[in-house]
Design an enzyme around this catalytic site. Structure first.
Site, mmCIF file in Angstrom:
data_model
loop_
_atom_site.group_PDB
_atom_site.id
_atom_site.type_symbol
_atom_site.label_atom_id
_atom_site.label_comp_id
_atom_site.label_asym_id
_atom_site.label_seq_id
_atom_site.Cartn_x
_atom_site.Cartn_y
_atom_site.Cartn_z
ATOM 1 N N CYS A 13 -11.010 6.774 -26.373
ATOM 2 C CA CYS A 13 -11.809 5.869 -27.190
ATOM 3 C C CYS A 13 -10.898 5.044 -28.095
ATOM 4 C CB CYS A 13 -12.802 6.650 -28.044
ATOM 5 S SG CYS A 13 -12.034 7.641 -29.338
ATOM 6 N N CYS A 16 -8.563 6.849 -30.465
ATOM 7 C CA CYS A 16 -7.297 7.331 -29.883
ATOM 8 C C CYS A 16 -6.214 6.262 -30.045
ATOM 9 C CB CYS A 16 -7.478 7.648 -28.405
ATOM 10 S SG CYS A 16 -8.737 8.873 -28.029
ATOM 11 N N ASP A 431 0.410 -36.023 -30.379
ATOM 12 C CA ASP A 431 1.532 -36.886 -30.007
ATOM 13 C C ASP A 431 1.011 -37.878 -28.970
ATOM 14 O OD1 ASP A 431 4.235 -37.777 -29.672
ATOM 15 O OD2 ASP A 431 4.294 -36.610 -27.819
ATOM 16 N N ASP A 629 4.709 -32.439 -26.632
ATOM 17 C CA ASP A 629 5.403 -31.996 -25.419
ATOM 18 C C ASP A 629 6.921 -32.124 -25.502
ATOM 19 O OD1 ASP A 629 5.639 -34.762 -25.349
ATOM 20 O OD2 ASP A 629 5.435 -34.863 -23.164
ATOM 21 N N ASP A 633 8.680 -32.769 -31.261
ATOM 22 C CA ASP A 633 7.402 -32.267 -31.774
ATOM 23 C C ASP A 633 7.512 -30.831 -32.297
ATOM 24 O OD1 ASP A 633 5.951 -34.611 -31.022
ATOM 25 O OD2 ASP A 633 5.954 -33.902 -28.959
#
Length: 744
Positions: A13, A16, A431, A629, A633
């Protein structure tokens, strides 16, 4: 610091998982640890100079669990599947025995079977005893072992409550069966509770069986990704084709790809042409034509032609493996909201034991006759209905399904925390190049002001050194003009401005007007009418200077991605403020902004300015996402509350970001936010259901409403409710698979 991943054997469970995690975190030398009950996994970061791996593994073993190291995502998935199948076989066998015997137990206890009512009461009790004993000691053996372990280690969990409840009912019933006069001589009714013991164990085993089946579906996304991997590859050696296991392929190997085969590793086509189905990465249903020099990705499918390719990234370095790793790590991580559930679960079982003891004593002191019977019913019912299994499953199952749903749509969340943060986004900084635009710009206009020897060769050689999309456009254009490679003695990328270097004794600089201004060049060399026309076309103007003299000016256009306008409109309909930030000229920026429908634009900015803009929005109380990308950035990606990197961009951008949009589409940003919102809504539904279930169930089971409404919960009904709660939470999480996402 060593990072290792393990499958965890023996967890029953959520309590645990918390217990194991607390022990690991409390061990000197362990820097961090996370245990995921739903995935049956653990990740541990430890200092090998301060602690041996064997030491903390033994500490966990002392609690009754085992850590088994996983060397790859496939190991972890196979271990999880092996444990799940073993658990299914175990539960099925126990459930069949418990269900069958409980059926007869019920018939005899309730006098359903013909002639049972004529049996002597003591004989009836003895028959129930013989039927209930194998149910408890064989079908319910896991609960008894858990009870013993919890007493020995002083750590209670769900199984402890079930074990204590059933053993209490069984021992009481056994005493009544063997020594009935102990009760009858005291004026008490000699009732037995073998039947509830059978019902409790049968219903809980049924719940665990259904829960185990349902949890297996939360790993479907990982299983599908694993299915994309090639198992072997055909390696060309000395003109001969040799089939090798995929693990034996090395960088530089020449591979033969036949029609219909999967690309085994990342690489580049050497000879041949064919169409490749790259939908697993790009989402595009149409195959992409590939020829010599084109990149191919592991897991994609060759259509009709035969290819020879050179292996460039193998094993763990392939994009497919990285995707699998990111999804699996995200599924194994914890969202901040789960910490609240963990804190409650960590004290929940001890509190339940106290409530059960108070219920027992209260009924014995103030309850109506037969007091002992009522007291035992309340005691056992509280222990059974209060099991915190649903609470432990509430967050991890939703996170696992949510990250899988994201992966299916080209969205890779680095960790669960990213999902929780993404839900709150109300401002996005985009961007331009490669994010809103295709990222493959082209030179569409140019003027040469001063002819110098090998002009295009100088331009090609210096721009080839840069990864920026504009540089790649300039390199392609100059190559088309017949350029050749010349030696670059010095090279410098001037962030946000351009590039410069020394080539064949020339000082060459290529970039925007800010770079030219630094060289004393104040204009582009275009007439006012030409400049206006280029600006109206939205061209990015790049100048080239040699020895501090303007020699050429080029106009570059990057087409807008077809889905960008619809994606921006959908984001705004979701209540999100959209900004576009670019180092490009204002004219070029406004052209793109008009096409996609963005009204907030900052242009001609440096990376530091993008970072400043993100901070400014955050200071206004907004939860900000940055989408980019490129290397330029990365500062803003790191500063943003959630950084989104385009999968078509640079590695450093993806390493800095919290989320990778594999397909390189702005549409994937919409998907990411929609998935995060749906996932967190499911988490809250699960937690609400779990808390309400326990909040209402415990008082009813304890008999709090009995004086007013005569309402008292039987242990058997408590077992049904407890089993259904866990199944309901997992089933609710699985609804995420059918969540509708996309452009509105």
């Amino acid at each position: 610091m060593i990072h290792k991943e393990y499958s965890v054997e023996g967890m029953g469970c959520g309590s645990c998982a918390i217990k194991i995690e607390n022990v690991l975190k409390g061990t000197a030398g362990v820097h961090s640890a996370q245990v995921n009950f739903a995935a049956k996994s653990a990740t541990v970061d430890f200092d090998e100079h301060k602690i041996r791996e064997q030491d903390f593994c033994e500490s966990v073993h002392g609690l009754g669990y085992d850590l088994v190291e996983s060397h790859s995502p496939e190991d972890l998935l196979q271990a999880e599947e092996k444990m799940r199948h073993h658990e299914e076989r175990y539960l099925r066998g126990r459930l069949l025995v418990a269900g069958s015997l409980t059926f007869f137990l019920f018939g005899i206890a309730m006098h359903v079977f013909p002639g049972v009512h004529r049996l002597d009461v003591r004989l009836n009790h003895w028959i129930q005893f013989f039927l209930a004993t194998p149910v408890l000691f064989w079908s319910g053996d896991r609960f008894l072992r858990a009870l013993y372990t919890s007493i020995k280690t002083r750590h209670a969990n769900m199984n402890t409550l079930i074990g204590l409840g059933t053993v209490s009912a069984y021992i009481y019933s056994l005493v009544v069966t063997v020594f009935p006069r102990l009760l009858t001589d005291s004026g008490m009714v000699a009732n037995v509770y073998f039947e509830p013991v059978g019902f409790i164990i049968s219903f809980i085993l049924l719940g665990l069986f259904l829960e185990n089946r349902a949890k297996g579906k939360t790993s479907d996304s990982i299983r599908q990704l694993m299915g994309l991997r090639a198992r072997e590859a055909t390696v060309v050696v000395g003109g001969q084709s040799i089939v090798k296991p995929i693990d034996e392929v090395q960088v530089g190997d020449v591979l033969l790809i036949r029609p219909g085969e999967r690309i085994p590793v990342d690489g580049e086509v050497q000879t041949g042409t064919s169409a490749i189905d790259e939908s697993m990465v790009t989402g595009e249903p149409l195959p992409v034509q590939k020829g010599p020099g084109d990149a191919v990705i592991a897991g994609t499918v060759n259509q009709k032609g035969s290819l020879q390719m050179i292996a460039q990234r193998v094993g763990r370095a392939t994009l497919l493996h990285q995707i699998i790793m990111m999804v699996q790590r995200a599924q194994g991580s914890k969202a901040p909201i789960q910490r609240y559930a963990d804190k409650i679960s960590s004290v929940f079982v001890p509190v339940v034991l106290v409530i059960a003891a108070l219920s027992l004593s209260s009924w014995l002191i103030w309850g109506p006759e037969p007091q002992l019977t009522y007291a035992l019913v309340a005691f056992v019912s509280v222990l059974i209905i209060a099991c915190p299994c649903a609470l432990g499953l509430a967050t991890p199952t939703a996170i696992m399904v949510g990250t899988g749903k994201g992966a299916e749509n080209g969205v890779l969340f680095r960790r669960a925390e990213s999902i929780e943060k993404a839900e709150k986004i109300n401002a996005v900084v985009l961007d331009k190049t490669g994010t809103l635009t295709a990222g493959r710009p082209e030179v569409v206009n140019h003027q040469v002001h001063e002819a110098i020897p090998e002009l295009w060769s100088l331009l090609f050689s210096i721009e080839e050194k840069s990864e920026h999309p504009l540089s790649q456009a300039l390199a392609r254009f100059s190559e088309q003009q017949g350029a050749r490679q010349v030696a670059v003695a010095q090279f410098e990328s001037v962030t946000g401005m351009g590039v410069r270097g020394t080539l064949q004794g020339y000082q060459v600089a290529v970039g925007n007007l800010r770079l030219m201004n630094s060289l004393g060049i104040q204009n582009t060399g275009l007439s006012d009418s030409e400049l206006q026309r280029w600006q109206e076309l939205g061209l990015t103007i790049v100048s080239m200077a040699v020895n501090d003299r303007l020699v050429a000016v080029l106009g570059i256009r990057d087409p807008v991605k077809p889905e960008a306008a619809a994606a921006v409109k959908t984001l705004e309909s979701m209540g999100i403020e959209i900004w576009m930030a670019t180092g490009d000229s204002k004219a070029a920026a406004m052209r793109v902004a008009r096409e996609v429908g963005v009204s907030r634009v900052i242009a001609e900015v440096l990376p530091a300015d993008k970072l400043t803009k993100v901070k400014e929005l955050q200071s206004n109380g907004l939860v900000v996402a940055m989408v980019g990308d490129g290397i330029n950035d990365s500062p803003a990606l790191a500063q943003a509350d959630v950084g989104f990197a385009m999968g078509t961009g640079t590695d450093i951008a993806m390493e800095t970001a919290d989320v990778t949009l594999v397909r390189g589409e702005i549409l994937s940003l919409v998907h990411a936010i929609q998935v995060s919102r749906a996932t967190m809504a499911t988490v809250r539904q699960n937690l609400f259901f779990s808390f309400i279930y326990n909040g209402l169930g415990i008082p009813i089971a304890a008999g709090l409403f009995y004086p007013f409404a005569g309402l008292l919960l039987s242990p058997a009904l408590a077992a049904v409710a407890m089993a259904l709660s866990s199944v309901s939470v997992v089933s609710n999480s699985l609804r995420l698979k059918r969540a509708r996402i996309g452009i509105k």
